[in-house]
Design a protein around this motif. Sequence first.
Motif, PDB file in Angstrom:
ATOM      1  N   LEU A 250      -6.683   8.974  -1.645  1.00  0.00           N
ATOM      2  CA  LEU A 250      -6.637   8.047  -0.494  1.00  0.00           C
ATOM      3  C   LEU A 250      -6.644   8.841   0.811  1.00  0.00           C
ATOM      4  O   LEU A 250      -7.330   8.478   1.770  1.00  0.00           O
ATOM      5  CB  LEU A 250      -5.369   7.187  -0.555  1.00  0.00           C
ATOM      6  N   ALA A 251      -5.892   9.939   0.832  1.00  0.00           N
ATOM      7  CA  ALA A 251      -5.809  10.761   2.047  1.00  0.00           C
ATOM      8  C   ALA A 251      -7.149  11.433   2.343  1.00  0.00           C
ATOM      9  O   ALA A 251      -7.531  11.558   3.509  1.00  0.00           O
ATOM     10  CB  ALA A 251      -4.705  11.807   1.896  1.00  0.00           C
ATOM     11  N   GLU A 252      -7.845  11.842   1.303  1.00  0.00           N
ATOM     12  CA  GLU A 252      -9.144  12.509   1.509  1.00  0.00           C
ATOM     13  C   GLU A 252     -10.112  11.615   2.280  1.00  0.00           C
ATOM     14  O   GLU A 252     -10.918  12.086   3.074  1.00  0.00           O
ATOM     15  CB  GLU A 252      -9.769  12.868   0.156  1.00  0.00           C
ATOM     16  N   LYS A 253     -10.002  10.310   2.024  1.00  0.00           N
ATOM     17  CA  LYS A 253     -10.929   9.382   2.690  1.00  0.00           C
ATOM     18  C   LYS A 253     -10.708   9.357   4.198  1.00  0.00           C
ATOM     19  O   LYS A 253     -11.585   8.967   4.957  1.00  0.00           O
ATOM     20  CB  LYS A 253     -10.759   7.970   2.112  1.00  0.00           C
ATOM     21  N   LEU A 254      -9.497   9.748   4.629  1.00  0.00           N
ATOM     22  CA  LEU A 254      -9.185   9.694   6.069  1.00  0.00           C
ATOM     23  C   LEU A 254      -9.468  11.027   6.769  1.00  0.00           C
ATOM     24  O   LEU A 254      -9.401  11.115   7.986  1.00  0.00           O
ATOM     25  CB  LEU A 254      -7.724   9.283   6.271  1.00  0.00           C
ATOM     26  N   ASP A 255      -9.667  12.074   5.998  1.00  0.00           N
ATOM     27  CA  ASP A 255     -10.222  13.312   6.539  1.00  0.00           C
ATOM     28  C   ASP A 255      -9.363  13.996   7.608  1.00  0.00           C
ATOM     29  O   ASP A 255      -9.881  14.415   8.638  1.00  0.00           O
ATOM     30  CB  ASP A 255     -11.627  13.018   7.104  1.00  0.00           C
TER      31      ASP A 255
ATOM     32  N   ASP B 145      -2.606   3.743   4.023  1.00  0.00           N
ATOM     33  CA  ASP B 145      -2.478   2.406   3.442  1.00  0.00           C
ATOM     34  C   ASP B 145      -2.700   2.429   1.926  1.00  0.00           C
ATOM     35  O   ASP B 145      -3.656   3.033   1.450  1.00  0.00           O
ATOM     36  CB  ASP B 145      -3.498   1.458   4.082  1.00  0.00           C
ATOM     37  N   GLY B 146      -1.805   1.732   1.219  1.00  0.00           N
ATOM     38  CA  GLY B 146      -1.974   1.581  -0.231  1.00  0.00           C
ATOM     39  C   GLY B 146      -1.459   2.743  -1.047  1.00  0.00           C
ATOM     40  O   GLY B 146      -1.703   2.812  -2.242  1.00  0.00           O
ATOM     41  N   TYR B 147      -0.706   3.653  -0.414  1.00  0.00           N
ATOM     42  CA  TYR B 147      -0.166   4.782  -1.195  1.00  0.00           C
ATOM     43  C   TYR B 147       0.958   4.290  -2.095  1.00  0.00           C
ATOM     44  O   TYR B 147       1.449   3.177  -1.956  1.00  0.00           O
ATOM     45  CB  TYR B 147       0.308   5.899  -0.250  1.00  0.00           C
ATOM     46  N   THR B 148       1.354   5.152  -3.022  1.00  0.00           N
ATOM     47  CA  THR B 148       2.508   4.844  -3.872  1.00  0.00           C
ATOM     48  C   THR B 148       3.499   5.998  -3.786  1.00  0.00           C
ATOM     49  O   THR B 148       3.227   7.016  -3.156  1.00  0.00           O
ATOM     50  CB  THR B 148       2.125   4.722  -5.358  1.00  0.00           C
ATOM     51  N   CYS B 149       4.600   5.823  -4.486  1.00  0.00           N
ATOM     52  CA  CYS B 149       5.557   6.905  -4.704  1.00  0.00           C
ATOM     53  C   CYS B 149       4.780   8.155  -5.129  1.00  0.00           C
ATOM     54  O   CYS B 149       3.767   8.048  -5.824  1.00  0.00           O
ATOM     55  CB  CYS B 149       6.518   6.473  -5.805  1.00  0.00           C
ATOM     56  N   CYS B 150       5.281   9.329  -4.775  1.00  0.00           N
ATOM     57  CA  CYS B 150       4.485  10.579  -4.934  1.00  0.00           C
ATOM     58  C   CYS B 150       4.072  10.934  -6.367  1.00  0.00           C
ATOM     59  O   CYS B 150       2.986  11.529  -6.507  1.00  0.00           O
ATOM     60  CB  CYS B 150       5.228  11.738  -4.282  1.00  0.00           C
ATOM     61  N   PRO B 151       4.694  10.726  -7.488  1.00  0.00           N
ATOM     62  CA  PRO B 151       6.025  10.164  -7.760  1.00  0.00           C
ATOM     63  C   PRO B 151       7.137  11.224  -7.669  1.00  0.00           C
ATOM     64  O   PRO B 151       6.860  12.405  -7.580  1.00  0.00           O
ATOM     65  CB  PRO B 151       5.908   9.678  -9.201  1.00  0.00           C
ATOM     66  N   ASP B 152       8.355  10.702  -7.751  1.00  0.00           N
ATOM     67  CA  ASP B 152       9.519  11.546  -7.508  1.00  0.00           C
ATOM     68  C   ASP B 152       9.534  12.735  -8.477  1.00  0.00           C
ATOM     69  O   ASP B 152       9.200  12.606  -9.646  1.00  0.00           O
ATOM     70  CB  ASP B 152      10.809  10.734  -7.649  1.00  0.00           C
ATOM     71  N   PRO B 153       9.935  13.899  -7.958  1.00  0.00           N
ATOM     72  CA  PRO B 153       9.838  15.111  -8.775  1.00  0.00           C
ATOM     73  C   PRO B 153      10.907  15.222  -9.857  1.00  0.00           C
ATOM     74  O   PRO B 153      10.848  16.140 -10.661  1.00  0.00           O
ATOM     75  CB  PRO B 153      10.001  16.226  -7.740  1.00  0.00           C
ATOM     76  N   VAL B 154      11.863  14.320  -9.887  1.00  0.00           N
ATOM     77  CA  VAL B 154      12.940  14.462 -10.867  1.00  0.00           C
ATOM     78  C   VAL B 154      12.720  13.537 -12.059  1.00  0.00           C
ATOM     79  O   VAL B 154      12.362  13.978 -13.139  1.00  0.00           O
ATOM     80  CB  VAL B 154      14.316  14.211 -10.210  1.00  0.00           C
TER      81      VAL B 154
ATOM     82  N   LYS C 165      -0.208  -2.921   0.777  1.00  0.00           N
ATOM     83  CA  LYS C 165      -1.475  -2.545   1.430  1.00  0.00           C
ATOM     84  C   LYS C 165      -2.447  -2.012   0.385  1.00  0.00           C
ATOM     85  O   LYS C 165      -3.005  -0.946   0.518  1.00  0.00           O
ATOM     86  CB  LYS C 165      -1.191  -1.483   2.492  1.00  0.00           C
ATOM     87  N   CYS C 166      -2.578  -2.762  -0.666  1.00  0.00           N
ATOM     88  CA  CYS C 166      -3.373  -2.297  -1.792  1.00  0.00           C
ATOM     89  C   CYS C 166      -4.241  -3.462  -2.255  1.00  0.00           C
ATOM     90  O   CYS C 166      -3.708  -4.539  -2.518  1.00  0.00           O
ATOM     91  CB  CYS C 166      -2.401  -1.902  -2.893  1.00  0.00           C
ATOM     92  N   PRO C 167      -5.530  -3.287  -2.345  1.00  0.00           N
ATOM     93  CA  PRO C 167      -6.365  -4.431  -2.702  1.00  0.00           C
ATOM     94  C   PRO C 167      -6.052  -5.011  -4.080  1.00  0.00           C
ATOM     95  O   PRO C 167      -6.077  -6.204  -4.267  1.00  0.00           O
ATOM     96  CB  PRO C 167      -7.782  -3.869  -2.646  1.00  0.00           C
ATOM     97  N   GLY C 168      -5.708  -4.149  -5.031  1.00  0.00           N
ATOM     98  CA  GLY C 168      -5.399  -4.663  -6.371  1.00  0.00           C
ATOM     99  C   GLY C 168      -4.078  -4.138  -6.863  1.00  0.00           C
ATOM    100  O   GLY C 168      -3.950  -2.967  -7.175  1.00  0.00           O
ATOM    101  N   LYS C 169      -3.074  -5.004  -6.907  1.00  0.00           N
ATOM    102  CA  LYS C 169      -1.746  -4.581  -7.338  1.00  0.00           C
ATOM    103  C   LYS C 169      -1.784  -3.991  -8.746  1.00  0.00           C
ATOM    104  O   LYS C 169      -1.043  -3.082  -9.081  1.00  0.00           O
ATOM    105  CB  LYS C 169      -0.800  -5.782  -7.289  1.00  0.00           C
ATOM    106  N   GLU C 170      -2.676  -4.552  -9.567  1.00  0.00           N
ATOM    107  CA  GLU C 170      -2.664  -4.174 -10.977  1.00  0.00           C
ATOM    108  C   GLU C 170      -3.148  -2.749 -11.229  1.00  0.00           C
ATOM    109  O   GLU C 170      -3.029  -2.237 -12.327  1.00  0.00           O
ATOM    110  CB  GLU C 170      -3.488  -5.170 -11.808  1.00  0.00           C
TER     111      GLU C 170
END
Lengths: 290, 215
Positions: free
Chosen positions: A67-72, A38-47, B186-191
């Motif tokens: 974020l992933a580390e928190k899910l273990d 939850d709450g991830y973003t673009c990786c960002p794109d490698p290009v 799914k992000c608490p703060g968009k900013e």
Amino acid sequence: MKRYIIYLGCMIPMRFPSVEKSARLVFADLGAEIVDLDGYTCCPDPVLTRLAEDEFSLALSARNLALAEKLDNDLLVLCNGCFETLVEAEEMLRDQATRARINAMLAKDGLEYTGKVRIRALIDVLTEDFRPGEIAQKLTKIMPVKVACHTGCHMLRSPQHPKDRIKILEDLTVATGFEVAAYGRELDCCGFPASIADEAMAMKLLITPKLDAVKRSGAEAITTGCPTCLYQLESNQVAMKKLGSDIDLPVFHILELMALSFGHSPETMGLELHRSPAKAFATARWGVSQ
Amino acid sequence: MNEPAFMNQMPAEANVVSASMPSANRLFLELGNPAGIAAAMGFFTEVQKARLMTITCFETPAFFEMLHHLDDSGIVVTLRTILWKPANAFPSVAAINPAAELIEHEIMELYGIIFEGNPRPENMILTDEWAKLTPLRGKVSQLDARMDGNIATIIEHGSTTAPSKRVMKVRSGMGMPEGPPLCPLKCPGKEIIFTIAEDSGTVSRHPNLKKEAGK
């Protein structure tokens, strides 16, 4: 029970939800649990993004990993480009000064990257964590289809020899009940990065020779593990048709082929968003009912 | 990694604003502006007796990155200098190190950047019919808008691809959530993504970004 944090990237949820759906179906069938990041973003794109803004890109990659580390659990990456970006970020963040600088940015989001998450590519997870017998056990609709495999460049940048890397997707395709069509241009790029600068050049020098070779091999379909390659292989067929090409091959993500072979109906997989005749082909071969 | 001792002797005119040494034989020095290149090259050529390996140029929508690579007794030193657009001239170091002359010419002819002080104004590499085409530079210009757009889309949607109504409909038709678990949904703060873009200098390098991405 095996448990993975799933990293979907952008292309899969936004353009090919059929691949996301297939991932959820296939891993559930294999008895593995998928946890959303939850709450991830673009990786960002490698290009484009990494080329233009390296610090911003590294910070976003580190944020995803934090974020992933928190899910273990292991981070299961469904896209070649995302895999390369995140692995390279992991490497850059081994430098303590870089990590401290990036973590200072992440602190505003209450996050910290410590380097403990294990980043894994889809094809590696499917071949290392599941025995061929486990996949074979789930095959309820095996279709005798001859499939050309396109592994994609970003998956080849590994300590393993490229020929060993392309064999992973080929072995997975065979394990899913298909015949692999050898076409001689397996290592050629799909042309996506080149097409950003010059679409005509990419089409002429990269994608047309590749698709011509696939067609000559007698393949009835193409499969890949990369959503961007999938997009490129489909959209270029559309463009080539306007120039008189008669190549009209369905292109599938390997997860879609697995879901179909596991008995899931092509009618409920969102295949209509493909630009190649993937849905028509799947419906003709696998039927509409479940 | 400890920086080499010669760093203390670098002339102030070189205007080194940052240094990083990722390994024992690799050193990156960032110069604050192009004017510092003469002092930096003078130091490495005359004091350190370093060998100029090559010069490379990299174009982005907002600037050119000029990289002078030197071999200083086994340490590869890269001097990184940013030439902000629309500026188009960079100081030549050919008078300090003659090996630079031909390499500067490659960059001059392929990117159209003028190396002020390079002793030969005429083309040395491209043939006459290519003389005014600056072939490498032409390719990047078409990427400018796309790069800005790409970064703006990431800030706004967390993704390089904005969601379309059709895809959202297909998603919900399959019993999946309309929106994937991406930030900002799914992000608490968009900013937060915009804050990272500000902190990393991205916003200042893309003047249209603020307007496009909003905050």
